[in-house]
Design a protein around this motif. Structure first.
Motif, mmCIF file in Angstrom:
data_model
loop_
_atom_site.group_PDB
_atom_site.id
_atom_site.type_symbol
_atom_site.label_atom_id
_atom_site.label_comp_id
_atom_site.label_asym_id
_atom_site.label_seq_id
_atom_site.Cartn_x
_atom_site.Cartn_y
_atom_site.Cartn_z
ATOM 1 N N GLY A 61 117.869 34.572 16.655
ATOM 2 C CA GLY A 61 117.925 33.251 15.915
ATOM 3 C C GLY A 61 117.079 33.990 14.563
ATOM 4 O O GLY A 61 116.056 34.202 14.786
ATOM 5 N N PRO B 85 114.735 33.427 11.573
ATOM 6 C CA PRO B 85 113.515 32.621 11.334
ATOM 7 C C PRO B 85 113.953 31.729 9.978
ATOM 8 O O PRO B 85 114.266 32.276 9.161
ATOM 9 C CB PRO B 85 112.351 33.405 11.217
ATOM 10 C CG PRO B 85 112.811 34.731 10.914
ATOM 11 C CD PRO B 85 114.393 34.925 11.523
ATOM 12 N N TRP C 86 111.422 26.891 12.021
ATOM 13 C CA TRP C 86 111.253 27.821 13.297
ATOM 14 C C TRP C 86 110.864 29.165 12.851
ATOM 15 O O TRP C 86 111.691 30.042 12.091
ATOM 16 C CB TRP C 86 112.298 27.807 14.239
ATOM 17 C CG TRP C 86 112.786 26.628 14.870
ATOM 18 C CD1 TRP C 86 113.940 25.989 14.769
ATOM 19 C CD2 TRP C 86 111.879 25.630 15.581
ATOM 20 N NE1 TRP C 86 113.899 24.779 15.207
ATOM 21 C CE2 TRP C 86 112.733 24.709 16.065
ATOM 22 C CE3 TRP C 86 110.516 25.665 16.096
ATOM 23 C CZ2 TRP C 86 112.159 23.502 16.761
ATOM 24 C CZ3 TRP C 86 110.135 24.707 16.887
ATOM 25 C CH2 TRP C 86 110.969 23.694 17.138
ATOM 26 N N ARG D 92 111.129 31.514 17.386
ATOM 27 C CA ARG D 92 112.345 32.010 17.913
ATOM 28 C C ARG D 92 112.268 32.446 19.528
ATOM 29 O O ARG D 92 113.112 32.327 20.363
ATOM 30 C CB ARG D 92 113.154 32.926 17.137
ATOM 31 C CG ARG D 92 113.363 32.192 15.858
ATOM 32 C CD ARG D 92 114.601 31.059 16.180
ATOM 33 N NE ARG D 92 115.183 30.808 14.932
ATOM 34 C CZ ARG D 92 115.973 29.495 14.663
ATOM 35 N NH1 ARG D 92 116.274 29.038 16.004
ATOM 36 N NH2 ARG D 92 116.187 29.240 13.769
#
Length: 672
Positions: free
Chosen positions: A265, A267, A429, A434
């Motif tokens: 994913g 950031p 995040w 992650r």
């Protein structure tokens, strides 16, 4: 050697025949129909396979179909062909099935890379071909049967091989299938179950070796890997764009490529490098495990299930025993489902004691009943990775409980959010987060595994990122590529043994120190930094002396000198890379625009096309250019904690020439 007209004409005729045969193979594949499939799903799958087959048989006019030939010796084992042409893919005569070109990955083709006077492997002659624009122009013959003590013991370096290595390039990375060296070939052909780790100095071809290993494994284990998959993980999108043409040129069009951000994913937040390093520590796996299981609570009451007029009761201590028996023995999500089923089973036992005869359907009904759902949610709540990590990073008391005996107070304070988001849904995040979320996700639900994973620039991954990749080859194997001297992140690995341990793989470490791409003078200059960044590594060597390839100059004005150097580089054939400190990229771009010099700027998501590229130093890793101009080495080294390692990366991107321009003093390690 000079090309003899009759021999050259014969080889050109074989090339023409091979191209015609490949065209017929492609036409035949294109004419096949998926209508024979029994259903719509099967038809779609078959159509996809046929499309991939047609794409794999594409003939690229500028790419030779074969690059070598082997002639059989008198003492050869029976069954070998008299003459074997080796190329990027198999080509056969459609009428007779006669092989015209053998795929370089076929077992018999191994001799082209491994045979020599000491061990001719049954062959007497190796012939290499020279091409220009797809036209066969020259050949070289190397005798293999003179014996280790005869005149064939030593042979001069292949001119065709050297010219192919040094050929100027523009655009994406090329395959090296024609120039694979024996030590590289051993890595490429390692068995699928083996995890291989390659410590490769700049210019040793470690990235190319990894890509060719992917092509070899797909050829050798086609059925198995077509089901389980092969994935290549690179450091950024620019790097993946650079290597994107290699596998299709080798006939492989089904290999997925991704960055670590693609897998875990992207950031959405940033944090200091020291915080990321703390979160990337392998001990965080224990903290996360404890944090997740701390959510399983003791029941406050027992369970009562009503079936008709009967009431069946489990005391709170019985519910507690069931939960305790499952806690920590399985993944959180599976344990939650099992908890409901075991509660329902205990109820069924009570029903049987009352004379009832319930079956499995009744147990499922009880497991889905409201009283069971309520007790499950109270004792074993449903959780997402984001909920758990948000609580861990925003609640000091919870973090203290989860990290007790693992992290000290200073380390806890480092990772605790100073200003928490309002909820896990609004949290930003980071890249390190992650990896933690991925760890939690695997603790809740199992991560599927691939057949083979190829990780490039692995030295730059944190322990938690490596654990995430390790889960993706948990039932498969991996090829791990990198250079400890080029580690530039705050968590860069210090040993490959640690990297393999975090991946959960047992593997062999092979060190490549003989370079083919970077000129010797350039490599020696960059190697001045090794005692300061990786003193345990062997000093790399280059096959190419590189006389005149290095130019280090102190200049009174950096921007005008850079423009002048760029003009000079553009007067020579090949690609040009202007590598600059990240903070100075805009100034250099403006100087080039003012001078009217066409250029492109390499960005994290760009494909790096264009003859002249302005490259921020942090994006240079894994790339190479014929002519490299480095502006202000001291600023590159001072920009980050492991700046000397970054400078080592930057100085080793040149294939033909390196120009170093500086106004300020050079770093002491480089000036020594």
């Amino acid at each position: 050697m000079p090309a003899e007209p009759s021999t050259l004409a014969a080889e050109r005729a074989h090339l023409a025949e091979s191209r015609a045969a490949l065209r017929r193979m492609r036409e035949h594949a294109a004419g096949l129909s998926a209508d024979v499939a029994a259903d719509w799903v099967s038809k779609q799958f078959l159509e996809s396979l046929l499309d991939q087959r047609v794409a794999a048989l594409a003939d690229h006019p500028d790419t030779p179909l074969f690059f070598g030939r082997m002639d059989l010796g008198d003492a050869a084992e029976p069954g070998l062909p008299e003459v074997m042409y080796v190329g990027r893919r198999h080509v056969h005569d459609g009428d007779e099935g006669r092989p015209l070109v053998l795929d370089w990955r076929a077992p018999v083709s191994r001799a082209f890379y491994q045979a020599g006077p000491a061990d001719p492997m049954g062959w007497r002659l190796r012939r290499r071909f020279g091409f220009q624009g797809g036209e066969l122009t020259a050949f070289e013959d190397e005798p293999l049967d003179a014996g280790p003590s005869g005149p064939g013991t030593s042979h001069p370096a292949s001119r065709i091989l050297t010219e192919e290595i040094e050929r100027p390039r523009t655009g994406p990375m090329r395959d090296i299938v024609a120039t694979i060296q024996p030590e590289q070939d051993v890595i490429v052909r390692a068995d699928l179950p083996r995890t291989v780790c390659v410590q490769g100095a700049p210019g040793t071809g470690k990235t190319a070796v990894g890509l060719h290993r992917a092509a070899y494994l797909l050829f050798t284990h086609r059925d198995r890997l077509s089901r389980s998959g092969v994935l290549i993980v690179g450091p950024n999108r620019a790097f993946l764009a650079y290597i994107s043409a290699v596998l299709p040129a080798l006939g492989e069009v089904r290999v997925e490529q991704a960055t670590i951000g693609d897998l875990l994913g992207a950031p959405t937040g940033e944090e200091p490098a020291a915080v990321s390093a703390a979160k990337g520590d392998a001990r965080m796996a224990d903290v996360l495990r404890k944090a997740l299981w701390l959510h399983v609570r003791k029941p406050e009451e027992g369970l009562v299930v009503t079936r008709g007029i009967a009431r069946h009761r489990l005391a709170d201590h019985e519910v507690r025993e069931i939960a305790a028996g499952l806690r920590g023995t399985t993944r959180y999500g599976a344990g939650r489902a099992a908890f409901a089923q075991r509660l329902a089973h205990r109820i069924l036992v009570l029903m049987e004691r009352r004379g009832e005869a319930p079956d499995d359907r009744v147990q499922d009904q009880v497991a889905r009943s409201k009283p069971v759902k309520q007790i499950v949610e109270q004792v074993w709540p449903k959780l997402t990775p984001e909920q758990v990590l948000y609580r861990l990073l925003s609640d000091a008391d919870f973090l203290r409980s989860a990290s007790k005996g693992v992290l000290d107070e200073r380390e806890q304070a480092a990772i605790l959010w100073p200003r928490p988001a309002r909820s896990h849904r609004s949290a930003k995040w980071t890249a390190a987060d992650r990896a933690l979320l991925d760890e939690l996700n695997d603790l809740i639900e199992r991560t599927p595994s691939l057949g083979h994973l190829i990780v490039d620039e692995a030295q730059d991954l944190s322990a938690m990122q490596l654990r995430a990749l390790g889960r993706r080859c948990g039932t498969g194997s991996a090829t791990v590529l990198g250079d400890l001297a080029q580690g530039t992140t705050a968590w860069s690995a210090r040993s490959w043994k640690e990297v393999l341990a975090h991946l959960g793989q047992d593997g062999e470490v092979t060190e490549l120190t003989l370079g083919f791409r970077v000129p010797g003078t350039v490599l020696d200059y960059a190697a001045r930094l090794l005692p300061h960044i990786a003193p345990e590594l062997e000093r790399p060597r280059s096959l190419r002396p590189g006389a005149g390839a290095l130019d280090v100059r102190r200049v009174p004005g950096l921007l005008p000198a850079t423009v002048t150097a760029v003009r000079a580089a553009l007067d020579r054939p090949g690609s040009v890379g202007l590598i600059v400190p990240d903070a100075a990229a805009a100034a250099h771009v403006a100087a080039l625009e003012e001078a009217g010099i066409a250029h492109a700027v390499l960005g994290p998501e760009s494909d790096g096309t264009g003859r002249l590229l302005v490259i921020p130093a942090t994006l240079a890793k894994g790339l190479e250019y014929d002519h490299v101009i480095v502006a202000e080495p001291a600023a590159i080294a001072a920009a980050e904690e492991r700046g000397l390692a970054r400078l080592y990366v930057v100085l080793t991107r040149a294939v033909t020439s390196l120009t170093v321009l500086h106004e300020d003093d050079l770093p002491a390690a480089l000036a020594a």
